[in-house]
Design a protein around this motif. Structure first.
Motif, mmCIF file in Angstrom:
data_model
loop_
_atom_site.group_PDB
_atom_site.id
_atom_site.type_symbol
_atom_site.label_atom_id
_atom_site.label_comp_id
_atom_site.label_asym_id
_atom_site.label_seq_id
_atom_site.Cartn_x
_atom_site.Cartn_y
_atom_site.Cartn_z
ATOM 1 N N TYR A 43 0.839 -1.199 0.000
ATOM 2 C CA TYR A 43 0.000 0.000 0.000
ATOM 3 C C TYR A 43 0.875 1.249 0.000
ATOM 4 O O TYR A 43 2.090 1.169 0.171
ATOM 5 C CB TYR A 43 -0.927 -0.001 1.224
ATOM 6 N N ARG A 44 0.251 2.395 -0.175
ATOM 7 C CA ARG A 44 0.982 3.657 -0.148
ATOM 8 C C ARG A 44 0.818 4.280 1.228
ATOM 9 O O ARG A 44 -0.265 4.681 1.629
ATOM 10 C CB ARG A 44 0.474 4.603 -1.231
ATOM 11 N N ASP A 45 1.927 4.342 1.950
ATOM 12 C CA ASP A 45 1.957 4.899 3.291
ATOM 13 C C ASP A 45 2.046 6.427 3.208
ATOM 14 O O ASP A 45 2.395 6.982 2.168
ATOM 15 C CB ASP A 45 3.170 4.334 4.035
ATOM 16 N N ARG A 46 1.726 7.090 4.310
ATOM 17 C CA ARG A 46 1.718 8.553 4.333
ATOM 18 C C ARG A 46 2.280 9.022 5.673
ATOM 19 O O ARG A 46 1.825 8.599 6.733
ATOM 20 C CB ARG A 46 0.283 9.031 4.164
ATOM 21 N N SER A 47 3.276 9.903 5.627
ATOM 22 C CA SER A 47 3.868 10.421 6.863
ATOM 23 C C SER A 47 3.065 11.627 7.360
ATOM 24 O O SER A 47 2.185 12.132 6.664
ATOM 25 C CB SER A 47 5.322 10.836 6.623
ATOM 26 N N GLU A 48 3.385 12.094 8.548
ATOM 27 C CA GLU A 48 2.707 13.273 9.099
ATOM 28 C C GLU A 48 2.975 14.527 8.270
ATOM 29 O O GLU A 48 2.195 15.469 8.308
ATOM 30 C CB GLU A 48 3.130 13.490 10.544
ATOM 31 N N THR A 49 4.076 14.534 7.514
ATOM 32 C CA THR A 49 4.391 15.670 6.643
ATOM 33 C C THR A 49 3.955 15.430 5.200
ATOM 34 O O THR A 49 4.413 16.093 4.285
ATOM 35 C CB THR A 49 5.894 15.985 6.688
ATOM 36 N N GLU A 50 3.072 14.428 5.008
ATOM 37 C CA GLU A 50 2.484 14.090 3.710
ATOM 38 C C GLU A 50 3.472 13.515 2.696
ATOM 39 O O GLU A 50 3.228 13.554 1.498
ATOM 40 C CB GLU A 50 1.749 15.292 3.097
ATOM 41 N N ILE A 51 4.582 12.975 3.176
ATOM 42 C CA ILE A 51 5.475 12.229 2.287
ATOM 43 C C ILE A 51 4.875 10.848 2.108
ATOM 44 O O ILE A 51 4.542 10.173 3.077
ATOM 45 C CB ILE A 51 6.898 12.144 2.861
ATOM 46 N N ARG A 52 4.710 10.432 0.850
ATOM 47 C CA ARG A 52 4.050 9.159 0.546
ATOM 48 C C ARG A 52 5.028 8.219 -0.134
ATOM 49 O O ARG A 52 5.791 8.622 -1.002
ATOM 50 C CB ARG A 52 2.827 9.409 -0.328
ATOM 51 N N ASP A 53 4.997 6.961 0.285
ATOM 52 C CA ASP A 53 5.890 5.959 -0.274
ATOM 53 C C ASP A 53 5.216 4.587 -0.173
ATOM 54 O O ASP A 53 4.324 4.390 0.640
ATOM 55 C CB ASP A 53 7.213 5.951 0.490
ATOM 56 N N ILE A 54 5.675 3.658 -0.967
ATOM 57 C CA ILE A 54 5.122 2.312 -0.973
ATOM 58 C C ILE A 54 5.609 1.559 0.272
ATOM 59 O O ILE A 54 6.785 1.614 0.617
ATOM 60 C CB ILE A 54 5.542 1.544 -2.246
ATOM 61 N N SER A 55 4.694 0.858 0.932
ATOM 62 C CA SER A 55 5.028 0.054 2.104
ATOM 63 C C SER A 55 4.508 -1.367 1.924
ATOM 64 O O SER A 55 3.561 -1.600 1.176
ATOM 65 C CB SER A 55 4.398 0.646 3.367
ATOM 66 N N ILE A 56 5.134 -2.279 2.642
ATOM 67 C CA ILE A 56 4.739 -3.683 2.638
ATOM 68 C C ILE A 56 4.522 -4.114 4.079
ATOM 69 O O ILE A 56 5.340 -3.813 4.946
ATOM 70 C CB ILE A 56 5.827 -4.568 2.001
ATOM 71 N N ALA A 57 3.426 -4.808 4.327
ATOM 72 C CA ALA A 57 3.156 -5.360 5.657
ATOM 73 C C ALA A 57 2.940 -6.857 5.525
ATOM 74 O O ALA A 57 2.250 -7.317 4.618
ATOM 75 C CB ALA A 57 1.940 -4.700 6.275
ATOM 76 N N LYS A 58 3.544 -7.623 6.437
ATOM 77 C CA LYS A 58 3.408 -9.080 6.451
ATOM 78 C C LYS A 58 2.799 -9.511 7.774
ATOM 79 O O LYS A 58 3.125 -8.952 8.821
ATOM 80 C CB LYS A 58 4.769 -9.747 6.291
ATOM 81 N N PHE A 59 1.922 -10.513 7.731
ATOM 82 C CA PHE A 59 1.340 -11.064 8.949
ATOM 83 C C PHE A 59 2.147 -12.286 9.351
ATOM 84 O O PHE A 59 2.188 -13.284 8.635
ATOM 85 C CB PHE A 59 -0.125 -11.437 8.747
ATOM 86 N N LYS A 60 2.834 -12.179 10.480
ATOM 87 C CA LYS A 60 3.693 -13.259 10.950
ATOM 88 C C LYS A 60 3.678 -13.265 12.469
ATOM 89 O O LYS A 60 3.714 -12.197 13.096
ATOM 90 C CB LYS A 60 5.118 -13.041 10.433
ATOM 91 N N ASN A 61 3.631 -14.443 13.053
ATOM 92 C CA ASN A 61 3.613 -14.599 14.516
ATOM 93 C C ASN A 61 2.466 -13.821 15.158
ATOM 94 O O ASN A 61 2.642 -13.140 16.169
ATOM 95 C CB ASN A 61 4.952 -14.186 15.125
ATOM 96 N N GLU A 62 1.300 -13.899 14.518
ATOM 97 C CA GLU A 62 0.059 -13.293 15.044
ATOM 98 C C GLU A 62 0.066 -11.768 15.097
ATOM 99 O O GLU A 62 -0.688 -11.153 15.837
ATOM 100 C CB GLU A 62 -0.260 -13.848 16.432
ATOM 101 N N LYS A 63 0.945 -11.111 14.291
ATOM 102 C CA LYS A 63 0.924 -9.648 14.226
ATOM 103 C C LYS A 63 1.398 -9.178 12.861
ATOM 104 O O LYS A 63 2.034 -9.912 12.109
ATOM 105 C CB LYS A 63 1.789 -9.040 15.331
ATOM 106 N N TRP A 64 1.034 -7.944 12.526
ATOM 107 C CA TRP A 64 1.454 -7.327 11.267
ATOM 108 C C TRP A 64 2.764 -6.597 11.491
ATOM 109 O O TRP A 64 2.903 -5.855 12.464
ATOM 110 C CB TRP A 64 0.402 -6.339 10.781
ATOM 111 N N SER A 65 3.708 -6.804 10.606
ATOM 112 C CA SER A 65 4.972 -6.070 10.665
ATOM 113 C C SER A 65 5.173 -5.360 9.347
ATOM 114 O O SER A 65 4.931 -5.925 8.280
ATOM 115 C CB SER A 65 6.142 -7.028 10.942
ATOM 116 N N SER A 66 5.564 -4.105 9.407
ATOM 117 C CA SER A 66 5.794 -3.337 8.169
ATOM 118 C C SER A 66 7.276 -3.298 7.850
ATOM 119 O O SER A 66 8.128 -3.385 8.729
ATOM 120 C CB SER A 66 5.232 -1.927 8.319
ATOM 121 N N HIS A 67 7.561 -3.177 6.560
ATOM 122 C CA HIS A 67 8.954 -3.155 6.097
ATOM 123 C C HIS A 67 9.154 -1.980 5.175
ATOM 124 O O HIS A 67 8.325 -1.596 4.439
ATOM 125 C CB HIS A 67 9.282 -4.433 5.346
#
Length: 67
Positions: A43-67
């Motif tokens: 998905y496209r992530d968004r910072s508090e200063t409106e900088i947008r970049d592509i992010s990846i999240a994986k579901f592992k060990n019963e939680k989501w981790s972003s990279h």
């Protein structure tokens, strides 16, 4: 806008609801795929200063981790 995930059992009952990211782009598409090691969301992530970049999240060990 937030990105969230839910699990739905065989009877159509929602069994879990988790927040993946609390600040994502509200106009860009999100994509997801199920892999042998679990779901991955891109998905496209968004910072508090409106900088947008592509992010990846994986579901592992019963939680989501972003990279």
């Amino acid at each position: 806008m937030t990105l969230r995930a839910s699990w739905i059992d065989g009877n159509g009952k929602k069994t879990n609801d988790l927040e993946i990211d609390n600040r994502v782009c509200d106009c860009c598409q999100t994509d997801a795929v199920m892999t042998n090691s679990g779901p991955i969301v891109v998905y496209r992530d968004r910072s508090e200063t409106e900088i947008r970049d592509i992010s990846i999240a994986k579901f592992k060990n019963e939680k989501w981790s972003s990279h």
